[in-house]
Design a protein around this motif. Structure first.
Motif, PDB file in Angstrom:
ATOM      1  N   ARG A 196      40.682   5.209   7.057  1.00 54.09           N
ATOM      2  CA  ARG A 196      40.165   6.148   6.000  1.00 54.09           C
ATOM      3  C   ARG A 196      38.434   6.066   6.178  1.00 54.09           C
ATOM      4  O   ARG A 196      37.902   7.055   6.112  1.00 54.09           O
ATOM      5  CB  ARG A 196      40.505   5.556   4.547  1.00 54.09           C
ATOM      6  CG  ARG A 196      39.856   6.588   3.625  1.00 54.09           C
ATOM      7  CD  ARG A 196      40.590   6.033   2.257  1.00 54.09           C
ATOM      8  NE  ARG A 196      39.745   6.392   1.065  1.00 54.09           N
ATOM      9  CZ  ARG A 196      39.935   6.141  -0.223  1.00 54.09           C
ATOM     10  NH1 ARG A 196      40.880   5.262  -0.557  1.00 54.09           N
ATOM     11  NH2 ARG A 196      39.409   6.863  -1.152  1.00 54.09           N
ATOM     12  N   TYR A 197      38.105   4.874   6.484  1.00 55.61           N
ATOM     13  CA  TYR A 197      36.531   4.682   6.253  1.00 55.61           C
ATOM     14  C   TYR A 197      36.075   4.526   7.658  1.00 55.61           C
ATOM     15  O   TYR A 197      34.817   4.248   7.984  1.00 55.61           O
ATOM     16  CB  TYR A 197      36.264   3.406   5.366  1.00 55.61           C
ATOM     17  CG  TYR A 197      36.659   3.547   4.283  1.00 55.61           C
ATOM     18  CD1 TYR A 197      35.886   3.914   3.169  1.00 55.61           C
ATOM     19  CD2 TYR A 197      37.810   2.574   3.687  1.00 55.61           C
ATOM     20  CE1 TYR A 197      36.207   4.296   1.872  1.00 55.61           C
ATOM     21  CE2 TYR A 197      38.142   2.923   2.423  1.00 55.61           C
ATOM     22  CZ  TYR A 197      37.276   3.475   1.469  1.00 55.61           C
ATOM     23  OH  TYR A 197      37.694   3.547   0.493  1.00 55.61           O
ATOM     24  N   LEU A 198      36.648   4.791   8.860  1.00 53.47           N
ATOM     25  CA  LEU A 198      36.231   4.757  10.213  1.00 53.47           C
ATOM     26  C   LEU A 198      35.731   6.177  10.565  1.00 53.47           C
ATOM     27  O   LEU A 198      36.492   7.114  10.636  1.00 53.47           O
ATOM     28  CB  LEU A 198      37.559   4.453  10.868  1.00 53.47           C
ATOM     29  CG  LEU A 198      37.307   4.257  12.543  1.00 53.47           C
ATOM     30  CD1 LEU A 198      36.393   2.948  12.846  1.00 53.47           C
ATOM     31  CD2 LEU A 198      38.441   3.843  13.153  1.00 53.47           C
ATOM     32  N   ILE A 199      34.555   6.126  11.270  1.00 52.74           N
ATOM     33  CA  ILE A 199      33.796   7.178  11.599  1.00 52.74           C
ATOM     34  C   ILE A 199      34.032   7.287  13.104  1.00 52.74           C
ATOM     35  O   ILE A 199      33.402   6.119  13.886  1.00 52.74           O
ATOM     36  CB  ILE A 199      32.347   7.257  11.362  1.00 52.74           C
ATOM     37  CG1 ILE A 199      32.167   7.573   9.732  1.00 52.74           C
ATOM     38  CG2 ILE A 199      31.419   8.666  12.018  1.00 52.74           C
ATOM     39  CD1 ILE A 199      30.729   7.082   9.291  1.00 52.74           C
ATOM     40  N   ARG A 200      34.601   8.170  13.760  1.00 58.61           N
ATOM     41  CA  ARG A 200      34.871   8.303  15.301  1.00 58.61           C
ATOM     42  C   ARG A 200      33.864   9.031  15.781  1.00 58.61           C
ATOM     43  O   ARG A 200      33.266  10.023  15.571  1.00 58.61           O
ATOM     44  CB  ARG A 200      36.231   9.116  15.219  1.00 58.61           C
ATOM     45  CG  ARG A 200      37.565   8.417  14.775  1.00 58.61           C
ATOM     46  CD  ARG A 200      38.547   9.280  14.778  1.00 58.61           C
ATOM     47  NE  ARG A 200      39.703   8.846  14.045  1.00 58.61           N
ATOM     48  CZ  ARG A 200      40.667   7.828  14.565  1.00 58.61           C
ATOM     49  NH1 ARG A 200      40.579   7.368  15.811  1.00 58.61           N
ATOM     50  NH2 ARG A 200      41.515   7.447  13.782  1.00 58.61           N
ATOM     51  N   ARG A 201      33.110   8.359  16.738  1.00 55.34           N
ATOM     52  CA  ARG A 201      32.192   8.829  17.549  1.00 55.34           C
ATOM     53  C   ARG A 201      32.733   9.164  19.090  1.00 55.34           C
ATOM     54  O   ARG A 201      33.987   9.022  19.062  1.00 55.34           O
ATOM     55  CB  ARG A 201      30.955   7.838  18.168  1.00 55.34           C
ATOM     56  CG  ARG A 201      30.295   7.477  16.596  1.00 55.34           C
ATOM     57  CD  ARG A 201      29.733   8.557  15.848  1.00 55.34           C
ATOM     58  NE  ARG A 201      28.941   8.291  14.785  1.00 55.34           N
ATOM     59  CZ  ARG A 201      28.714   8.678  13.779  1.00 55.34           C
ATOM     60  NH1 ARG A 201      28.993  10.000  13.879  1.00 55.34           N
ATOM     61  NH2 ARG A 201      27.823   8.282  12.718  1.00 55.34           N
ATOM     62  N   PRO A 202      32.231   9.833  19.869  1.00 61.32           N
ATOM     63  CA  PRO A 202      32.734  10.571  21.326  1.00 61.32           C
ATOM     64  C   PRO A 202      33.856   9.515  21.679  1.00 61.32           C
ATOM     65  O   PRO A 202      35.056  10.051  22.425  1.00 61.32           O
ATOM     66  CB  PRO A 202      31.566  10.663  22.069  1.00 61.32           C
ATOM     67  CG  PRO A 202      30.554  11.029  20.800  1.00 61.32           C
ATOM     68  CD  PRO A 202      30.610  10.077  20.116  1.00 61.32           C
ATOM     69  N   VAL A 203      33.211   8.328  22.065  1.00 57.48           N
ATOM     70  CA  VAL A 203      34.412   7.526  22.857  1.00 57.48           C
ATOM     71  C   VAL A 203      35.563   7.190  22.212  1.00 57.48           C
ATOM     72  O   VAL A 203      36.989   7.549  22.456  1.00 57.48           O
ATOM     73  CB  VAL A 203      34.040   6.010  23.019  1.00 57.48           C
ATOM     74  CG1 VAL A 203      35.153   5.255  23.750  1.00 57.48           C
ATOM     75  CG2 VAL A 203      32.624   5.992  24.051  1.00 57.48           C
ATOM     76  N   LEU A 204      35.686   7.059  20.787  1.00 53.36           N
ATOM     77  CA  LEU A 204      36.873   7.077  19.986  1.00 53.36           C
ATOM     78  C   LEU A 204      37.732   8.281  19.792  1.00 53.36           C
ATOM     79  O   LEU A 204      38.860   8.529  19.916  1.00 53.36           O
ATOM     80  CB  LEU A 204      36.443   6.234  18.715  1.00 53.36           C
ATOM     81  CG  LEU A 204      37.770   5.687  17.963  1.00 53.36           C
ATOM     82  CD1 LEU A 204      38.517   4.648  18.574  1.00 53.36           C
ATOM     83  CD2 LEU A 204      37.331   5.186  16.558  1.00 53.36           C
ATOM     84  N   GLN A 205      36.809   9.325  19.795  1.00 54.15           N
ATOM     85  CA  GLN A 205      37.658  10.626  19.537  1.00 54.15           C
ATOM     86  C   GLN A 205      38.115  11.042  20.826  1.00 54.15           C
ATOM     87  O   GLN A 205      39.305  11.443  20.686  1.00 54.15           O
ATOM     88  CB  GLN A 205      36.355  11.735  19.513  1.00 54.15           C
ATOM     89  CG  GLN A 205      35.613  11.791  18.127  1.00 54.15           C
ATOM     90  CD  GLN A 205      34.289  12.748  18.247  1.00 54.15           C
ATOM     91  OE1 GLN A 205      34.457  13.450  19.215  1.00 54.15           O
ATOM     92  NE2 GLN A 205      33.750  12.447  16.867  1.00 54.15           N
ATOM     93  N   ALA A 206      37.649  10.576  21.924  1.00 45.94           N
ATOM     94  CA  ALA A 206      38.276  10.664  23.479  1.00 45.94           C
ATOM     95  C   ALA A 206      39.632   9.951  23.502  1.00 45.94           C
ATOM     96  O   ALA A 206      40.586  10.492  24.333  1.00 45.94           O
ATOM     97  CB  ALA A 206      37.301  10.292  24.615  1.00 45.94           C
TER      98      ALA A 206
END
Length: 309
Positions: A119-129
Motif C-alpha cells: 500500500r505504501y510502496l511507490i514503484r519506479r521504472p525497475v519495479l514497474q517492469a
C-alpha cells in the motif's frame, strides 16, 4: 524462470526482420539475429554505439510491434535506487503511525508490517517492469546506462540475472513474466564486464548509404529522390571527417525534413550553411563545415553521383 508469453514473438530471424521493417526500422541481419535470440533466450540485450544510431528506437519499435507497454529508465549521473527502483511513501507512513498511536495500537510488529506493505510502496521504472499486469511482459528500456556510476550498475546485476529485486523491508519481488530488457550505452565510459556478461551484446553502427537512403524514403516521404541521395551522400562523407560529434541517423532525418520544408530540390553551399544546425550540434564542427571543407564535400558527392548516373 517463468516463460515469456509468446503472442506475437517472431519464430524466425526473417520474421524478426519483417516485423521491424513493418514499423519502419531497417535492421541488419546481425541485429535482427541478436534481437531474435534475446527474445527466445529471455536474456537482456546490451546495445552499444554512437549517439543517434537508433539504439533507443529499437526498444520503441519492439514495444509497438509486439503490442507491449514500454517502460523507460532514463539514466543520468547520480541516479539512485529511490528514483529508479522504488521508495516508500514516507508522509503516508508517518500519518499511519500517528493514527495508530492515537488509536492506542501498541503492537509494533503489526504496525511495522502494515506500514511496509504494498500500500505504501511507490514503484519506479525497475519495479514497474518486474510487476507487469495482465500477463504481458513489458519492454524495459534502460537508456544510456553509461551515464550512471558503478554502484548503480552493481544494483542492476540482480535485476538482469534473475529478473528480481530485493527490498529489505518488503522481501524479494520476482517477475512472473520476465520483461524484454534493452540496455543502451553511448560508450562515454566502459560498462563493467559483470553486467555485460548477463546480456547478449550488439554494436549498433551507422547505416550504410543504401540503408540510410531507404530510411529517408520512409521517414521523409516528401523529400524528392535526387535530394535524398544528395543528403545521404553528404552525411556519409561527413562522417569520415574528424568532427567532435558525427551526425546520427536522427540528424539525417531532421536535415532531410528541414530541406523539404524549405522546398529545396538540391543541395547548394548557401543552403548547407544555413541549415547545418539541424545536422551538427557543436559550433566548432559547424564553423569547419561552413568553410572550405563543406564545399569540398559537396563537390565530391556531386561528382560521385554524376558518375553513377
Amino acid at each position: 524462470m517463468a516463460n515469456l508469453p509468446v503472442e506475437g514473438i517472431p519464430t524466425t530471424i526473417d520474421e524478426m526482420l519483417a516485423l521491424l521493417s513493418s514499423h519502419d526500422y531497417l535492421a541488419s541481419r546481425s541485429l535482427a539475429t541478436v534481437l531474435f535470440l534475446a527474445l527466445k533466450m529471455e536474456r537482456p540485450l546490451f546495445l552499444e554505439g554512437e549517439a543517434g544510431v537508433g539504439k533507443t528506437e529499437i526498444a520503441k519499435v519492439l514495444s509497438a510491434a509486439l503490442d507491449r507497454p514500454l517502460i523507460r529508465l532514463q539514466c543520468y549521473e547520480g541516479l539512485d535506487v529511490a528514483s529508479a527502483v522504488y521508495e516508500w511513501n514516507y508522509p503516508a507512513q508517518m500519518l499511519e503511525i500517528r493514527l495508530s498511536e492515537a488509536a492506542g495500537i501498541s503492537d509494533r510488529d503489526r504496525l511495522e508490517h502494515d506500514i511496509f506493505s504494498e500500500r505504501y510502496l511507490i514503484r519506479r521504472p525497475v519495479l514497474q517492469a518486474l510487476t507487469s499486469e495482465g500477463g504481458r511482459a513489458p519492454v524495459f528500456l534502460i537508456d544510456e546506462l553509461d551515464r550512471t556510476d558503478e554502484a548503480f550498475e552493481a544494483f542492476l546485476l540482480e535485476v538482469l540475472s534473475d529478473f528480481q529485486v530485493t527490498i529489505p523491508e518488503f522481501g524479494t519481488v520476482k517477475a512472473a513474466h520476465p520483461p524484454i530488457v534493452i540496455v543502451t550505452s553511448n560508450r562515454t565510459r566502459e560498462v563493467h564486464d559483470a553486467l555485460k556478461r548477463r546480456c547478449l551484446y550488439h554494436w549498433v553502427d551507422y547505416p550504410d548509404a543504401r540503408q540510410e537512403l531507404e530510411i529517408i524514403r520512409r521517414k521523409v516521404p516528401g523529400c524528392n529522390e535526387a535530394l535524398s541521395r544528395q543528403v545521404v551522400a553528404y552525411v556519409q562523407k561527413l562522417r569520415t571527417v574528424d568532427l567532435f560529434k558525427n551526425p546520427g541517423v536522427a540528424e539525417t532525418i531532421d536535415w532531410a525534413t528541414a530541406l523539404t520544408e524549405l522546398d529545396r530540390v538540391a543541395l547548394d553551399p548557401e543552403t548547407i550553411s544555413d541549415t547545418l544546425g539541424t545536422l551538427l550540434k557543436y559550433q566548432d564542427d559547424i564553423a569547419r563545415i561552413q568553410g572550405g571543407e563543406g564545399r569540398k564535400i559537396l563537390s565530391e558527392i556531386e561528382a560521385e553521383l554524376r558518375a553513377v548516373g
